[in-house]
Design a protein around this motif. Structure first.
Motif, short mmCIF file in Angstrom:
data_model
loop_
_atom_site.label_atom_id
_atom_site.label_comp_id
_atom_site.label_asym_id
_atom_site.label_seq_id
_atom_site.Cartn_x
_atom_site.Cartn_y
_atom_site.Cartn_z
N TYR A 19 0.93 -1.09 -0.06
CA TYR A 19 0.05 0.02 0.02
C TYR A 19 0.79 1.28 -0.08
O TYR A 19 1.45 1.55 0.92
N SER A 20 1.03 1.90 -1.18
CA SER A 20 1.88 3.35 -1.20
C SER A 20 1.25 4.23 -0.68
O SER A 20 -0.13 4.31 -0.57
N VAL A 21 2.07 5.20 -0.64
CA VAL A 21 1.38 6.59 -0.05
C VAL A 21 0.36 7.10 -1.07
O VAL A 21 -0.40 7.97 -0.89
N PHE A 22 0.51 6.54 -2.32
CA PHE A 22 -0.38 7.07 -3.46
C PHE A 22 -1.59 6.28 -3.67
O PHE A 22 -2.42 6.63 -4.48
N ASP A 373 10.34 -1.48 5.25
CA ASP A 373 9.45 -1.55 4.19
C ASP A 373 7.97 -1.89 5.05
O ASP A 373 6.95 -1.29 4.53
N TYR A 375 7.20 -0.98 8.18
CA TYR A 375 6.53 0.03 8.66
C TYR A 375 6.17 1.13 7.84
O TYR A 375 4.92 1.62 8.20
N ILE A 376 6.61 1.31 6.71
CA ILE A 376 6.26 2.17 5.88
C ILE A 376 4.80 1.89 5.14
O ILE A 376 3.76 2.59 5.19
N MET A 379 2.19 2.33 8.00
CA MET A 379 1.96 3.68 8.28
C MET A 379 0.78 4.32 6.89
O MET A 379 0.01 5.37 7.16
N ASN A 380 1.16 3.85 5.91
CA ASN A 380 0.55 4.24 4.61
C ASN A 380 -0.95 3.87 4.74
O ASN A 380 -1.89 4.63 4.62
N ASP A 383 -2.83 5.71 7.62
CA ASP A 383 -3.07 7.24 7.03
C ASP A 383 -4.65 7.00 6.46
O ASP A 383 -5.36 7.86 6.50
N LYS B 292 2.68 15.55 -2.33
CA LYS B 292 2.02 15.09 -1.08
C LYS B 292 2.61 15.96 -0.03
O LYS B 292 2.28 16.16 1.04
N LEU B 383 16.96 1.86 3.15
CA LEU B 383 15.64 1.53 2.21
C LEU B 383 16.30 1.33 0.72
O LEU B 383 17.02 1.97 0.49
N GLU B 392 7.62 4.15 -6.07
CA GLU B 392 8.19 3.31 -4.75
C GLU B 392 9.19 4.30 -4.10
O GLU B 392 9.39 4.58 -2.84
N ASN B 395 7.46 6.97 -2.39
CA ASN B 395 6.95 6.67 -1.29
C ASN B 395 7.81 6.44 -0.31
O ASN B 395 7.38 6.73 0.87
N LYS B 396 9.00 6.08 -0.39
CA LYS B 396 9.78 5.78 0.63
C LYS B 396 10.56 7.13 1.08
O LYS B 396 10.76 7.36 2.24
N LEU B 398 8.92 9.94 1.08
CA LEU B 398 7.95 10.58 1.78
C LEU B 398 7.88 9.96 3.19
O LEU B 398 7.57 10.61 4.10
N ALA B 399 8.17 8.75 3.24
CA ALA B 399 7.92 7.94 4.60
C ALA B 399 8.99 8.43 5.53
O ALA B 399 8.92 8.82 6.66
N ARG B 402 8.04 11.99 6.48
CA ARG B 402 6.98 12.05 7.47
C ARG B 402 6.82 11.49 8.91
O ARG B 402 6.42 12.02 9.77
N HIS B 403 7.75 10.40 8.78
CA HIS B 403 7.79 9.54 9.96
C HIS B 403 9.23 9.65 10.90
O HIS B 403 10.11 8.88 10.52
N LEU B 406 11.20 6.23 11.79
CA LEU B 406 11.77 5.80 10.80
C LEU B 406 13.07 6.39 10.81
O LEU B 406 14.28 5.47 10.52
#
Lengths: 398, 444
Positions: A19-22, A373, A375-376, A379-380, A383, B292, B383, B392, B395-396, B398-399, B402-403, B406
């Motif tokens: 599950y990506s942030v997008f 991976d 955790y990311i 957390m997505n 959200d 984002k 990562l 991806e 995605n990483k 941003l993670a 934001r966190h 991490l």
């Protein structure tokens, strides 16, 4: 007389999809891989092992007893992906030689974060066991045998007679896990502790050719059990059910071992097999055991660091339960169910960084490439849950 | 044990990871008691125009510079000597007929006549402008010149093993080996396939191939590189070894670090702006990130042949206000930019090893690396993404932004992991290789 108490844990997590942030969907679970794993473990472990257990109960005319805890998560997946597994457990229940015990329906760490949620999940699981197996559970085990004095106290208040935990050296000291104990401030709750040496001989070491006791035969193991006489009452063999056929493959001889063990154990003196409740009824508690800090059956630490050992795990759990009151008040059954499935302890186990670089057991069961991976991804998804919650809230306000 | 080491970069004159690696390895060898005679051309770093001296005075072969770069504060070596040869190996850039050249050198040696500038090694003429990747001017001529001068120097020195770093020094290594009969190890920090994709420069490939086949041992910086050496160059597996690079702990000392804007998180790209390093994927991921998350700045540090198109792409993606190009940085400026960064990204398309992520970690910066890198074989607490998977990557990124937990765990675990990678260990592995080579040579 030494009594062997077998308790098998049956659990399958609902693994999350990538599950990506997008992403914005509300389907969080990896249907395909959950089905695949469930069916694989059903054919390698659950079905063949249940067949052996049924055969042993018949052969020993009711003198062979076992106990199970099957999580709500596993039962839901059996219903969906492998209904024949559930039927075979129900057949075992009908023999009268099998006890089913209670835990949190979602195999969660809710006790640590939200007492009301914890009690709701235990009630859900109790009802499930009654519905599916026709037994009212008298025994409680908390997720992964996480345990302290407070867990025991609450279990007693909820009406349980027996609770299970790990016979961790650092709480037992010189004392033996082969006796029964009573938790402080409890009046009638019995505490049974896992004999981790003998349990792990089967669960972890059985197929290890480098182990000095390999090959482990049923006769040898029965003699070790017999040595408990004079120094205890019970031999608590607590382990994941997946030991049979999945962690220890069939070619290690694990099924032959299981098939032969009851005969060998009962062939020496008057040793026997009991369910957990029978053991608690037959034997007295030998003393009070004070466990102020959380213990569990995981890793060599026997603590909760496998799920709560780094900042990511602490953060994910904190953020998850920060939503608790709002989700529980949302009256949105789908949202509540999704949120509860996000409580499955496995999600946090995957984020564990202990030993990650060494590629051990944590890695073997991990569907992610790394704890990061995991955790990311988690957390997505959180959200997305948070966004749904906000929408539900504003809808009700509007 | 004494090593005749042929390199073309050494701090402070560096353009990339090779100089850093040569420095670290030499220091490690120094620690484990191996004597090193480091033979360096008077190299100008590629892209030195912005940051480096415009020219380096040519020092003729011979003057002994004990301790190498000590005057630059890089540390003092006990067992190392440095010789600087008047050849200019400028870039990332064959020996056609060593036999003749070697023969000529031998004749001259026998006559006691040395005249370095007059010796030339016959080699195919280079069509001007035919070289890719910024190989300027008469690079091949300089490669030959370096080989000749190194050979000349070698005859005056005593040593046990020859160790040559990357293709520009392979002709020198082969020549010295032929002249002296000493065993040769060539060290593959990168191959033509890493630098140029499938459009390899044939002459460079030929030099690499000849060097690898002519050497007694081929040292690769990763298994990824080893597989290229086996598969693309046809080198017998038994003589190809892997020695991973390492990293030095960062120098102490306080820098005045002022973020570009305090309320922005900084995501750093540091490397040559070339196809190999994947700046395009970095920018495309940046585009997705800013959809984002606005309080972010993407800093691109380095120079290279794709700098123009990187700037154009930045404009085309409307990323102007989120992207800063710093040009090529060195020394303290590199330390500064690492300290300012909240995240380092290495989106390399092909990276034989990749020391920069280790440097980022040593500055306590979390790291995202492409799976197509050698360093991903040794790092687990980072990562990892496929370089082409910009979704991806975003995605990483941003993670991490934001966190904070991490970032924290990546930093903590990264520090622990970093301690396992020391130049001393890398040097120890090389020492074992040297001893095997020297032992085999003395038996023969």
């Amino acid at each position: 007389m030494a009594s062997v108490v077998f308790y098998f844990q049956v659990h399958q997590p609902f693994r999350l999809r990538r599950y990506s942030v997008f992403d914005s969907g509300t389907n969080y679970f990896d249907e395909q891989s959950n089905a695949r794993v469930c069916q694989k473990v059903a054919s390698k472990c659950y079905l063949p092992t249940n067949a052996v257990i049924a055969e042993l109960i018949r052969a020993h005319q009711g003198r062979f007893k076992v106990s199970y805890s099957i999580t709500g998560m596993a039962i839901e997946q059996f219903r969906r992906y492998a209904p024949e597994v559930l039927v075979s457990f129900q057949e075992l229940a009908a023999t009268g030689c099998v006890e089913f015990i209670a835990e949190t329906y979602h195999h969660s760490l809710a006790f640590l974060y939200h007492r009301d949620e914890f009690m709701d999940q235990v009630q859900m699981h109790r009802r499930l066991v009654e519905d599916v197996f026709g037994q009212r559970p008298r025994v409680f085990r908390n997720t992964e045998l996480t345990y302290n004095n407070d867990v025991a106290k609450l279990a007693e208040e909820m009406g349980f007679d027996v609770i299970l935990s790990e016979g961790a050296d650092h709480v037992l000291g010189y004392r033996s896990p082969n006796f029964l104990y009573v938790p402080p401030n409890c009046r009638r709750l019995a505490l049974l502790l896992k004999n981790y040496r003998l349990s792990d001989d089967i669960a972890f070491r059985f197929g290890n050719r480098g182990w000095s006791e390999w090959p482990l035969t049923a006769g040898k193991f029965a003699r070790w059990v017999d040595q408990i006489n004079g120094n205890g009452y019970v031999c608590n063999l607590f382990m994941d059910y997946e030991t049979f056929g999945e962690h220890q493959w069939a070619d290690t001889g694990i099924f032959d071992f299981l098939r032969a063990l009851p005969g060998k154990v009962m062939g020496i003196g008057d040793n026997d097999f009991l369910t957990i409740s029978e053991a608690a009824a037959r034997y007295p508690a030998s003393g009070e055991l004070d466990v102020p800090h959380m213990i569990s059956w995981a890793d060599i630490e026997r603590d909760i660091s496998a799920w709560l050992g780094n900042s990511m795990q602490a953060n994910a759990l904190y953020e998850l339960y920060a939503l608790a009151d709002d989700v529980r008040a949302s009256e949105d059954p789908q949202l509540i169910e999704d949120w509860r499935k996000l409580q499955i302890s496995d999600h946090f186990y995957y984020m564990c960084t202990k030993y990650f670089a060494d590629g051990d057991v944590h890695k073997y069961f991990n569907p992610y490439e790394s704890p990061y991976d995991s955790y990311i991804n988690y957390m997505n998804i959180l959200d997305s849950v948070r966004a749904r919650l906000a929408r539900a809230k504003s809808a009700r306000a509007g | 044990m004494k090593v005749f080491m042929l390199g073309w970069e050494f701090p402070p004159y560096i353009s990339g990871g090779l100089g850093t690696a040569c420095y670290g390895l030499t220091r490690g060898l120094d620690e484990v008691g191996v004597k090193v005679l480091f033979v360096l051309p008077t190299a100008l770093p590629q892209g030195a125009g912005q940051a480096g001296p415009a020219a380096v005075s040519v020092v003729s072969a011979g003057p002994k510079t004990k301790g190498g770069a000590e005057e630059k504060g890089q540390g003092v070596f006990e067992h190392m000597e440095m010789r600087v040869l008047p050849a200019v190996l400028q870039a990332y850039g064959q020996p056609a007929d060593y036999a003749k050249a070697v023969e000529k050198l031998r004749r001259l040696q026998a006559k006691g006549q040395w005249k370095a500038a007059g010796i030339s090694i016959p080699i195919g003429a280079l069509a001007p402008g035919a070289l890719a990747g910024g190989y300027r001017g008469d690079l091949m001529g300089q490669v030959r010149r370096y080989a000749t001068l190194a050979a000349q120097l070698a005859l005056e020195e005593k040593f046990d093993v020859i160790h040559a770093h990357d293709w520009m020094t392979y002709p020198a290594g082969l020549t010295v080996a032929a002249l002296t009969g000493k065993p040769l190890a060539v060290h593959v920090h990168s191959t033509e396939f890493d630098r140029s994709g499938e459009h390899v420069h044939q002459q460079v490939y030929d030099i690499e191939r000849a060097g690898m086949h002519g050497a007694d041992c081929v040292i690769c910086v990763s298994h990824l590189t080893r597989s290229i050496v086996l598969g693309r160059y046809g080198v017998p597996a038994e003589k190809v070894q892997v020695v991973y690079n390492a990293v030095d702990p960062p120098k102490g000392g306080d820098f005045d670090v002022t973020p570009i804007r305090r309320d922005e998180k900084i995501v750093l790209f540091l490397g040559r702006i070339t196809m190999q390093k994947g700046p395009e994927y970095f920018l495309r991921a940046a585009k997705k990130v800013v959809e984002k998350y606005k309080k972010v700045r993407f800093v691109i540090t380095g120079s290279g042949d794709l700098i123009g198109s990187a700037v154009e792409l930045t404009a085309a993606l409307s990323l102007g206000r989120y992207v800063t190009f710093t040009g090529f940085l060195r020394g303290d400026d590199v330390d500064r930019v690492f300290r300012m960064a909240d995240l380092y990204v290495m989106p390399s398309v092909s990276e034989p090893f990749g020391i920069a992520p280790l440097e980022a970690l040593s500055h306590n910066v979390p790291v995202i690396i492409s799976k197509q890198s050698g360093v991903s074989e040794v790092l687990t607490h980072v990562l990892k993404v496929d370089f082409w998977d910009v979704d991806e990557m975003a995605n990483k990124i941003l993670a991490v932004l934001r966190h904070p937990p991490l970032q924290r765990v990546l930093r903590e675990q990264g520090q622990i992991e970093l301690r396992k990678l020391s130049w001393r260990d890398a040097a120890q592995r090389c020492k074992v290789i040297y001893e095997q080579l020297a032992g085999a040579a003395s038996v023969a």
